[in-house]
Scaffold this motif. Structure first.
Motif, PDB file in Angstrom:
ATOM      1  N   VAL A   1       0.844  -1.197   0.000  1.00 17.86           N
ATOM      2  CA  VAL A   1       0.000   0.000   0.000  1.00 17.86           C
ATOM      3  C   VAL A   1       0.880   1.248   0.000  1.00 17.86           C
ATOM      4  CG1 VAL A   1      -1.916  -1.131   1.167  1.00 17.86           C
ATOM      5  CG2 VAL A   1      -0.170   0.018   2.515  1.00 17.86           C
ATOM      6  N   TRP A   2       0.340   2.335  -0.517  1.00 18.14           N
ATOM      7  CA  TRP A   2       1.050   3.607  -0.499  1.00 18.14           C
ATOM      8  C   TRP A   2       1.092   4.138   0.923  1.00 18.14           C
ATOM      9  CZ3 TRP A   2       4.063   5.286  -4.125  1.00 18.14           C
ATOM     10  CH2 TRP A   2       3.832   4.908  -5.463  1.00 18.14           C
ATOM     11  N   GLN A   3       2.272   4.596   1.327  1.00 20.47           N
ATOM     12  CA  GLN A   3       2.455   5.177   2.647  1.00 20.47           C
ATOM     13  C   GLN A   3       2.993   6.591   2.471  1.00 20.47           C
ATOM     14  OE1 GLN A   3       4.892   2.659   5.104  1.00 20.47           O
ATOM     15  NE2 GLN A   3       3.896   0.819   4.358  1.00 20.47           N
ATOM     16  N   LEU A   4       2.307   7.543   3.083  1.00 16.27           N
ATOM     17  CA  LEU A   4       2.723   8.931   3.011  1.00 16.27           C
ATOM     18  C   LEU A   4       3.945   9.135   3.894  1.00 16.27           C
ATOM     19  CD1 LEU A   4       2.055  11.730   1.912  1.00 16.27           C
ATOM     20  CD2 LEU A   4       0.601  12.087   3.900  1.00 16.27           C
ATOM     21  N   GLY A   5       4.921   9.873   3.388  1.00 16.56           N
ATOM     22  CA  GLY A   5       6.119  10.068   4.181  1.00 16.56           C
ATOM     23  C   GLY A   5       6.954  11.239   3.724  1.00 16.56           C
ATOM     24  N   LEU A   6       8.120  11.336   4.336  1.00 20.48           N
ATOM     25  CA  LEU A   6       9.107  12.359   4.012  1.00 20.48           C
ATOM     26  C   LEU A   6      10.387  11.673   3.562  1.00 20.48           C
ATOM     27  CD1 LEU A   6       8.840  14.770   7.079  1.00 20.48           C
ATOM     28  CD2 LEU A   6       8.102  15.243   4.753  1.00 20.48           C
ATOM     29  N   GLY A   7      10.923  12.153   2.456  1.00 23.79           N
ATOM     30  CA  GLY A   7      12.239  11.708   2.029  1.00 23.79           C
ATOM     31  C   GLY A   7      13.250  12.749   2.467  1.00 23.79           C
ATOM     32  N   ARG A   8      14.365  12.290   2.971  1.00 24.20           N
ATOM     33  CA  ARG A   8      15.394  13.210   3.458  1.00 24.20           C
ATOM     34  C   ARG A   8      16.734  12.805   2.857  1.00 24.20           C
ATOM     35  NH1 ARG A   8      16.916  13.905   9.766  1.00 24.20           N
ATOM     36  NH2 ARG A   8      18.454  15.537   9.514  1.00 24.20           N
ATOM     37  N   TYR A   9      17.319  13.720   2.088  1.00 25.78           N
ATOM     38  CA  TYR A   9      18.610  13.454   1.469  1.00 25.78           C
ATOM     39  C   TYR A   9      19.703  13.603   2.516  1.00 25.78           C
ATOM     40  CZ  TYR A   9      15.967  14.059  -2.806  1.00 25.78           C
ATOM     41  OH  TYR A   9      15.044  13.932  -3.798  1.00 25.78           O
ATOM     42  N   LYS A  10      20.495  12.558   2.649  1.00 29.54           N
ATOM     43  CA  LYS A  10      21.582  12.559   3.614  1.00 29.54           C
ATOM     44  C   LYS A  10      22.811  11.964   2.929  1.00 29.54           C
ATOM     45  CE  LYS A  10      21.688  12.361   8.501  1.00 29.54           C
ATOM     46  NZ  LYS A  10      21.251  11.815   9.732  1.00 29.54           N
ATOM     47  N   GLY A  11      23.630  12.827   2.324  1.00 32.10           N
ATOM     48  CA  GLY A  11      24.798  12.357   1.585  1.00 32.10           C
ATOM     49  C   GLY A  11      24.385  11.543   0.379  1.00 32.10           C
ATOM     50  N   ASP A  12      24.834  10.301   0.323  1.00 33.57           N
ATOM     51  CA  ASP A  12      24.526   9.416  -0.804  1.00 33.57           C
ATOM     52  C   ASP A  12      23.339   8.511  -0.528  1.00 33.57           C
ATOM     53  OD1 ASP A  12      26.553  10.395  -2.429  1.00 33.57           O
ATOM     54  OD2 ASP A  12      28.041   9.100  -1.495  1.00 33.57           O
ATOM     55  N   GLU A  13      22.496   8.892   0.427  1.00 35.20           N
ATOM     56  CA  GLU A  13      21.324   8.085   0.769  1.00 35.20           C
ATOM     57  C   GLU A  13      20.087   8.963   0.841  1.00 35.20           C
ATOM     58  OE1 GLU A  13      23.558   4.866   3.694  1.00 35.20           O
ATOM     59  OE2 GLU A  13      22.525   6.571   4.581  1.00 35.20           O
ATOM     60  N   LEU A  14      18.969   8.350   0.506  1.00 39.33           N
ATOM     61  CA  LEU A  14      17.666   8.968   0.716  1.00 39.33           C
ATOM     62  C   LEU A  14      17.011   8.206   1.859  1.00 39.33           C
ATOM     63  CD1 LEU A  14      15.345  10.900  -0.156  1.00 39.33           C
ATOM     64  CD2 LEU A  14      14.533   9.040  -1.614  1.00 39.33           C
ATOM     65  N   HIS A  15      16.800   8.877   2.962  1.00 38.66           N
ATOM     66  CA  HIS A  15      16.146   8.262   4.121  1.00 38.66           C
ATOM     67  C   HIS A  15      14.664   8.570   4.022  1.00 38.66           C
ATOM     68  CE1 HIS A  15      19.971   8.231   6.816  1.00 38.66           C
ATOM     69  NE2 HIS A  15      20.167   7.685   5.633  1.00 38.66           N
ATOM     70  N   TRP A  16      13.844   7.513   4.073  1.00 37.17           N
ATOM     71  CA  TRP A  16      12.402   7.696   3.990  1.00 37.17           C
ATOM     72  C   TRP A  16      11.775   7.403   5.345  1.00 37.17           C
ATOM     73  CZ3 TRP A  16       7.977   4.862   4.714  1.00 37.17           C
ATOM     74  CH2 TRP A  16       6.803   5.464   4.265  1.00 37.17           C
ATOM     75  N   HIS A  17      10.987   8.369   5.834  1.00 38.71           N
ATOM     76  CA  HIS A  17      10.310   8.262   7.129  1.00 38.71           C
ATOM     77  C   HIS A  17       8.805   8.358   6.913  1.00 38.71           C
ATOM     78  CE1 HIS A  17      14.088   9.229   9.328  1.00 38.71           C
ATOM     79  NE2 HIS A  17      14.332   9.966   8.259  1.00 38.71           N
TER      80      HIS A  17
ATOM     81  N   PHE B   1       6.567   7.763  15.019  1.00 42.91           N
ATOM     82  CA  PHE B   1       7.303   8.300  16.150  1.00 42.91           C
ATOM     83  C   PHE B   1       8.798   8.009  16.047  1.00 42.91           C
ATOM     84  CE2 PHE B   1       2.996   7.439  17.768  1.00 42.91           C
ATOM     85  CZ  PHE B   1       2.651   8.719  18.147  1.00 42.91           C
ATOM     86  N   ARG B   2       9.179   7.105  15.139  1.00 39.23           N
ATOM     87  CA  ARG B   2      10.583   6.704  15.020  1.00 39.23           C
ATOM     88  C   ARG B   2      11.440   7.813  14.441  1.00 39.23           C
ATOM     89  NH1 ARG B   2      11.078   0.931  12.194  1.00 39.23           N
ATOM     90  NH2 ARG B   2      13.179   1.740  12.090  1.00 39.23           N
ATOM     91  N   LYS B   3      12.651   7.922  14.952  1.00 41.05           N
ATOM     92  CA  LYS B   3      13.610   8.861  14.391  1.00 41.05           C
ATOM     93  C   LYS B   3      14.384   8.200  13.246  1.00 41.05           C
ATOM     94  CE  LYS B   3      17.307  11.986  15.545  1.00 41.05           C
ATOM     95  NZ  LYS B   3      18.273  12.438  16.500  1.00 41.05           N
ATOM     96  N   ARG B   4      14.553   6.885  13.328  1.00 34.83           N
ATOM     97  CA  ARG B   4      15.263   6.144  12.293  1.00 34.83           C
ATOM     98  C   ARG B   4      14.375   5.953  11.071  1.00 34.83           C
ATOM     99  NH1 ARG B   4      17.594   0.865  14.440  1.00 34.83           N
ATOM    100  NH2 ARG B   4      18.561   0.982  12.407  1.00 34.83           N
ATOM    101  N   PRO B   5      14.962   5.973   9.881  1.00 35.95           N
ATOM    102  CA  PRO B   5      14.155   5.825   8.662  1.00 35.95           C
ATOM    103  C   PRO B   5      13.595   4.418   8.496  1.00 35.95           C
ATOM    104  CG  PRO B   5      16.484   5.890   8.124  1.00 35.95           C
ATOM    105  CD  PRO B   5      16.374   6.173   9.595  1.00 35.95           C
ATOM    106  N   ARG B   6      12.440   4.318   7.843  1.00 38.03           N
ATOM    107  CA  ARG B   6      11.843   3.017   7.524  1.00 38.03           C
ATOM    108  C   ARG B   6      12.546   2.373   6.332  1.00 38.03           C
ATOM    109  NH1 ARG B   6       7.890   0.862  11.019  1.00 38.03           N
ATOM    110  NH2 ARG B   6       7.103   2.637  12.145  1.00 38.03           N
ATOM    111  N   GLN B   7      12.975   3.196   5.378  1.00 37.54           N
ATOM    112  CA  GLN B   7      13.690   2.708   4.199  1.00 37.54           C
ATOM    113  C   GLN B   7      14.893   3.610   3.955  1.00 37.54           C
ATOM    114  OE1 GLN B   7      13.192   0.061   2.394  1.00 37.54           O
ATOM    115  NE2 GLN B   7      11.150  -0.535   3.000  1.00 37.54           N
ATOM    116  N   VAL B   8      15.989   3.025   3.518  1.00 31.82           N
ATOM    117  CA  VAL B   8      17.161   3.774   3.106  1.00 31.82           C
ATOM    118  C   VAL B   8      17.466   3.364   1.669  1.00 31.82           C
ATOM    119  CG1 VAL B   8      19.609   4.220   3.515  1.00 31.82           C
ATOM    120  CG2 VAL B   8      18.066   3.873   5.457  1.00 31.82           C
ATOM    121  N   ILE B   9      17.479   4.337   0.784  1.00 31.98           N
ATOM    122  CA  ILE B   9      17.757   4.087  -0.628  1.00 31.98           C
ATOM    123  C   ILE B   9      19.128   4.682  -0.923  1.00 31.98           C
ATOM    124  CG2 ILE B   9      17.003   4.544  -2.985  1.00 31.98           C
ATOM    125  CD1 ILE B   9      14.132   4.757  -1.800  1.00 31.98           C
TER     126      ILE B   9
END
Length: 163
Positions: A68-84, A89-97
């Protein structure tokens, strides 16, 4: 006796309301902290099956097989895209691309049934990072930023775009 019951019900209701308001405040502050750091975009995500056989049902008919589609925020961090997740409530990303080895394999517009779950005027791209295959849905401006982030990779980064 009924006075004590009314006070108990009122206390329970007040406690539930306080927990809901506190949860809303925590989620709002978390989002504000992410956005304050910069490099964030609204981005919906859904996981795709890793192979075509994962999306076949027992009777052989082809199902979408995607999550299912999950609404979130992508955050560019160097050579990774952290998706939250946006409501989490988690500070750690759910997916790291990871940008290294990332393959952008498809770009499309949302189907009618998908449009309600996504940001208005979203474009969808399919990306593969090793065994992880996901679709990202974002606005045209956010997609332009994502593709610029990919193209800005240091020399020697193998990044594939669809031909």
């Amino acid at each position: 006796m009924s006075e004590h019951l009314a006070l108990d019900v009122g206390g329970v209701f007040a406690a539930i309301l306080l927990v809901v308001v506190l949860g809303f405040v925590v989620v709002s502050v978390r989002r504000w902290l992410f956005e304050r750091a910069g490099g964030t975009v609204e981005c919906s995500l859904r996981t795709l099956p890793t192979s075509k056989s994962d999306s076949l049902t027992g009777d052989g008919s082809d199902q979408d097989g995607a999550g299912v589609w999950q609404l979130g925020l992508g955050r560019y961090k160097g050579d990774e895209l952290h998706w939250h997740r946006i409501f989490g409530f988690r500070k750690r990303p759910r997916q790291v691309i990871h940008r290294r080895g990332l393959i952008v394999s498809n770009r499309r517009s949302p189907k009618d049934e998908e449009a309600a779950a996504l940001v208005p005027d979203a474009d969808i791209i399919e990306v593969r990072d090793g065994d992880l295959t996901v679709e990202l849905a974002m606005s045209a401006a956010a997609l332009t930023g994502f593709l610029a982030w990919l193209e800005a990779a240091p020399p020697g980064f193998p990044i594939d775009f669809p031909g």
